[in-house]
Design a protein around this motif. Structure first.
Motif, PDB file in Angstrom:
ATOM      1  N   LYS A   1      -8.208   3.815   6.831  1.00 19.34           N
ATOM      2  CA  LYS A   1      -8.106   2.924   7.990  1.00 19.34           C
ATOM      3  C   LYS A   1      -9.483   2.750   8.604  1.00 19.34           C
ATOM      4  O   LYS A   1     -10.369   3.587   8.424  1.00 19.34           O
TER       5      LYS A   1
ATOM      6  N   ARG B   1     -10.317  -5.417   5.062  1.00 13.74           N
ATOM      7  CA  ARG B   1      -8.933  -5.271   4.601  1.00 13.74           C
ATOM      8  C   ARG B   1      -8.914  -5.734   3.150  1.00 13.74           C
ATOM      9  O   ARG B   1      -9.229  -6.894   2.853  1.00 13.74           O
TER      10      ARG B   1
ATOM     11  N   GLN C   1      -4.426  -8.058  -2.116  1.00 12.50           N
ATOM     12  CA  GLN C   1      -4.602  -8.795  -0.865  1.00 12.50           C
ATOM     13  C   GLN C   1      -5.995  -8.532  -0.310  1.00 12.50           C
ATOM     14  O   GLN C   1      -6.549  -7.478  -0.609  1.00 12.50           O
TER      15      GLN C   1
ATOM     16  N   LYS D   1       7.656  -6.978  10.916  1.00 15.43           N
ATOM     17  CA  LYS D   1       7.992  -7.265   9.515  1.00 15.43           C
ATOM     18  C   LYS D   1       9.424  -7.763   9.316  1.00 15.43           C
ATOM     19  O   LYS D   1       9.648  -8.761   8.645  1.00 15.43           O
TER      20      LYS D   1
ATOM     21  N   LYS E   1       5.372  -7.110  -2.989  1.00 16.72           N
ATOM     22  CA  LYS E   1       4.247  -8.055  -2.930  1.00 16.72           C
ATOM     23  C   LYS E   1       4.162  -8.806  -4.255  1.00 16.72           C
ATOM     24  O   LYS E   1       4.225  -8.200  -5.317  1.00 16.72           O
TER      25      LYS E   1
ATOM     26  N   ASP F   1       1.304   8.401   4.193  1.00 15.37           N
ATOM     27  CA  ASP F   1       1.537   7.027   4.648  1.00 15.37           C
ATOM     28  C   ASP F   1       1.330   6.009   3.528  1.00 15.37           C
ATOM     29  O   ASP F   1       2.080   5.048   3.422  1.00 15.37           O
TER      30      ASP F   1
ATOM     31  N   HIS G   1       2.736   3.858  -1.774  1.00 14.43           N
ATOM     32  CA  HIS G   1       2.179   2.582  -2.236  1.00 14.43           C
ATOM     33  C   HIS G   1       1.256   2.744  -3.448  1.00 14.43           C
ATOM     34  O   HIS G   1       1.399   2.074  -4.460  1.00 14.43           O
TER      35      HIS G   1
ATOM     36  N   ARG H   1       0.088   3.882  16.944  1.00 16.61           N
ATOM     37  CA  ARG H   1       1.136   4.752  16.382  1.00 16.61           C
ATOM     38  C   ARG H   1       0.636   6.197  16.266  1.00 16.61           C
ATOM     39  O   ARG H   1       0.832   6.863  15.260  1.00 16.61           O
TER      40      ARG H   1
ATOM     41  N   GLU I   1      -8.065  -0.678   4.846  1.00 19.31           N
ATOM     42  CA  GLU I   1      -7.615  -1.461   5.996  1.00 19.31           C
ATOM     43  C   GLU I   1      -8.718  -1.488   7.039  1.00 19.31           C
ATOM     44  O   GLU I   1      -9.436  -0.492   7.220  1.00 19.31           O
TER      45      GLU I   1
ATOM     46  N   LYS J   1      10.032   4.488   4.226  1.00 19.23           N
ATOM     47  CA  LYS J   1       9.116   5.561   3.896  1.00 19.23           C
ATOM     48  C   LYS J   1       8.445   6.065   5.170  1.00 19.23           C
ATOM     49  O   LYS J   1       8.466   5.328   6.151  1.00 19.23           O
TER      50      LYS J   1
ATOM     51  N   HIS K   1       7.279  -1.293   0.548  1.00 20.14           N
ATOM     52  CA  HIS K   1       7.089  -2.744   0.618  1.00 20.14           C
ATOM     53  C   HIS K   1       6.009  -3.253  -0.337  1.00 20.14           C
ATOM     54  O   HIS K   1       5.975  -4.420  -0.680  1.00 20.14           O
ATOM     55  N   TYR K   2       5.129  -2.348  -0.821  1.00 19.05           N
ATOM     56  CA  TYR K   2       4.128  -2.803  -1.787  1.00 19.05           C
ATOM     57  C   TYR K   2       4.794  -3.400  -3.029  1.00 19.05           C
ATOM     58  O   TYR K   2       4.279  -4.319  -3.637  1.00 19.05           O
TER      59      TYR K   2
ATOM     60  N   ILE L   1      -7.912  -2.248  10.221  1.00 14.56           N
ATOM     61  CA  ILE L   1      -7.280  -1.817  11.469  1.00 14.56           C
ATOM     62  C   ILE L   1      -7.206  -0.289  11.528  1.00 14.56           C
ATOM     63  O   ILE L   1      -7.327   0.387  10.508  1.00 14.56           O
TER      64      ILE L   1
HETATM   65  C1  BG6 Z   1       2.515   0.806   5.805  1.00 20.19           C
HETATM   66  C2  BG6 Z   1       1.763   1.895   6.502  1.00 20.19           C
HETATM   67  O1  BG6 Z   1       3.428   1.336   4.883  1.00 20.19           O
HETATM   68  O2  BG6 Z   1       1.614  -0.040   5.125  1.00 20.19           O
HETATM   69  C3  BG6 Z   1       0.728   1.321   7.440  1.00 20.19           C
HETATM   70  O3  BG6 Z   1       2.670   2.707   7.229  1.00 20.19           O
HETATM   71  C4  BG6 Z   1      -0.154   0.338   6.725  1.00 20.19           C
HETATM   72  O4  BG6 Z   1      -0.075   2.356   8.007  1.00 20.19           O
HETATM   73  C5  BG6 Z   1       0.691  -0.681   5.982  1.00 20.19           C
HETATM   74  O5  BG6 Z   1      -0.966  -0.303   7.684  1.00 20.19           O
HETATM   75  C6  BG6 Z   1      -0.168  -1.579   5.128  1.00 20.19           C
HETATM   76  O6  BG6 Z   1       0.644  -2.604   4.624  1.00 20.19           O
HETATM   77  P1  BG6 Z   1       0.030  -4.017   4.259  1.00 20.19           P
HETATM   78  O7  BG6 Z   1       1.170  -4.769   3.679  1.00 20.19           O
HETATM   79  O8  BG6 Z   1      -0.490  -4.592   5.531  1.00 20.19           O
HETATM   80  O9  BG6 Z   1      -1.052  -3.720   3.292  1.00 20.19           O
END
Ligand code: BG6
Length: 517
Positions: free
Chosen positions: A365, A370, A405, A48, A217, A270, A275, A258, A251, A183, A213-214, A253
């Motif tokens: 997850k 996604r 997204q 990132k 966006k 998390d 978020h 991790r 998600e 975070k 980071h949300y 994935i």
């Molecule tokens: C992170 C989490 O804050 O956000 C991750 O620690 C998660 O587990 C990720 O995969 C998801 O972010 P994005 O931007 O890919 O939706």
């Protein structure tokens, strides 16, 4: 009954975007700055931070000089550090890595190898920061703590001892000194409060950038523009018209190697504590007095204060935790692990606007898709006039979906007449995607947030009070789940545990299908 949760949208539907108010003055470039990244060889930096910094450089958004100093264990020359970052940038950058541009980027990089506990590391860092200052960064500095929260006190203490940070209200004329904290901010309410106290000893609140980071966006930022830039939404954005709201972060994935981090964290810390509660606060907040950082953050904080805390019984009966099959075989995960990789819960907001409207949050997850979205489900019409003509299909109330997204955009599902002699009705979906409407690339959240921090704009960062309140809200969930086993195992590639459907079913609702619009 027609499956209206999964109506296809016509690929030919078009929305033409007209840019109404291009900001008259482009946002100013940040001052030349030295960015110090603790944890520079970690996952976050390569996935990132480095791609974000590379893109901002390519877009000409950085001032010259900008110096990026990585710190991690293990010696590396700046050139070897650049090589290490290149793979991540090549894989994750939204713009192609071109040799000339990469060389320029590599020229901005520096590296300090050393233990975070040793003075020698900070002495070396001080030397590099001096060198950056001579190049022209004027003493402006941002420290990015991309390390586990347990290391924050140590690093801040050392930065303080070596006079690399000093507590001062940020303002014009003095070199900036800011710290970005990743975070999860703490592990629970108590540790988050202690962390805030500790950070507060070394830094003024105006120097602390708690990143989520949300909030960077585009689509999350658009929630406010949609709500407050259009007069048609606000009158219906309340308990009189909204039946319930779903906020999903699904998600496909898994935990991506991790294991140790995830075992100590789990989905609630998390994703939900930060978020999803932040997104919920943007969807539900009142109109701010202005778009200034503190006016927006005041309103977000205010609405979080109105969220009704869950009782321990509600957690036990109404919140659902799941774990994907195979999680326990991941490296670093305990064979009997109870750590949830999926969670679903319902919050109520005791405010004039939202009394009685349930907010369902789910995140997980290894799910089918996604997909991150907010769906506002409106109330049914009071009287269905054309039941028979609808040929058995029950009229579905309108749903407004904010797709965060992928396929960033907004869609509205509503009822329309099917062409023909009879009054048959069907559901239709009107769809807007940013990609089609504005034909502009969507930048990554970290790009925006790093630039904002260098500019000293904290609007999209979390203030102490809202982090604190978010932990308060999540605390009962952590308390019950950590005291009692009971995680539901779900198959990878599905929508999560059936118990989450049952939870919705008890309220006579159902989750939207995980389908990326
Ligand atoms: C992170 C989490 O804050 O956000 C991750 O620690 C998660 O587990 C990720 O995969 C998801 O972010 P994005 O931007 O890919 O939706």
């Amino acid at each position: 009954m027609v499956d209206t949760n999964r109506l296809a949208t016509s690929p030919s539907s078009t929305v033409i975007g007209e840019i109404l108010s291009e900001a008259p003055v482009k946002r100013r470039r940040p001052e030349p700055t030295a960015i110090v990244i603790f944890g520079a060889t970690g996952d976050l930096t390569s996935r990132k931070l480095a791609p974000a910094l590379y893109n901002t450089m390519v877009d000409g958004a950085l001032s010259e000089p900008t110096v990026i100093i990585g710190i991690s264990r293990g010696e590396l020359s700046p050139a070897a550090f650049a090589d290490k970052l290149r793979a991540g940038v090549t894989e994750f950058s939204r713009q192609k890595v071109e040799p000339a541009k990469w060389d320029k980027f590599a020229g901005m990089l520096d590296y300090v190898g050393g233990e975070f506990a040793e003075d020698a590391t900070y002495i070396a860092l001080k030397g590099r920061l001096e060198a950056a200052k001579h190049k022209g960064t004027k003493g402006n500095r941002v420290f990015y703590l991309s390390v586990p929260p347990a290391l924050f006190p140590l690093i801040l203490q050392k930065l303080h001892e070596h006079k690399l940070i000093e507590k001062a209200v940020q303002g014009n004329g003095v070199p900036s000194c800011r710290v970005i904290v990743e975070k999860p901010f703490g592990r629970d309410l108590k540790s988050a409060r202690e962390l805030n106290e500790m950070i507060g000893k070394f830094l003024d609140e105006s120097q602390i950038y708690r990143i989520d980071h949300y909030l960077g966006k585009e689509t999350v930022q658009n929630i406010l523009v949609l709500r407050f830039g259009n007069s048609i939404f606000e009158p219906i954005w309340n308990r009189n018209h909204v039946d319930y709201v779903e906020i999903t972060a699904s998600e496909s994935i898994g935990i991506e190697g991790r294991g140790a981090f995830y075992e100590a964290t789990g989905v609630v810390r998390d994703v939900i504590q930060n978020h999803l509660l932040q997104v919920m606060s943007l969807v539900t907040m009142e109109v701010p007095a202005s778009f200034s950082p503190d006016d927006i953050r005041d309103e977000k904080s205010q609405v979080l204060r109105s969220v009704r805390p869950l009782t321990l019984n509600e957690v036990a009966n109404d919140c659902v935790r799941g774990q994907y099959r195979g999680y326990r075989e991941e490296q670093g995960v305990a064979p009997e692990s109870q750590t949830p990789t999926y969670a679903a819960m319902r919050f109520m907001i005791d405010s004039w606007r939202w009394q009685g409207v349930p907010f369902y949050l789910r995140a997980g997850k290894k799910l089918a898709e996604r997909l991150t979205e907010v769906s506002i489900h409106f109330k049914s019409v009071p009287l269905v006039l054309f039941k028979e003509e609808a040929a058995g299909s029950v009229l579905q109330p309108a749903v407004l979906t904010l797709r965060i997204q992928p396929h960033e955009g907004i869609s509205l599902r509503f009822v329309a007449k099917v062409p023909g002699e009879n009054i048959s009705v069907g559901n239709v979906v009107m769809n807007m995607t940013y990609a089609d409407a504005f034909k502009r690339p969507i930048s990554e959240a970290y790009e925006r947030l790093l630039l904002d921090c260098m500019r000293g704009d904290a609007t999209l960062f979390n203030r102490r009070d809202s982090v604190d309140r978010a932990w308060e809200l999540i605390q009962p969930v952590l308390q019950v789940w950590e005291a009692t086993p009971g995680v539901h195992i779900y198959e990878p590639g599905t929508a999560g545990p059936a118990a989450a459907d049952e939870m919705m079913g008890r309220d006579h609702h159902s989750w939207r299908e995980l389908h990326p619009g």
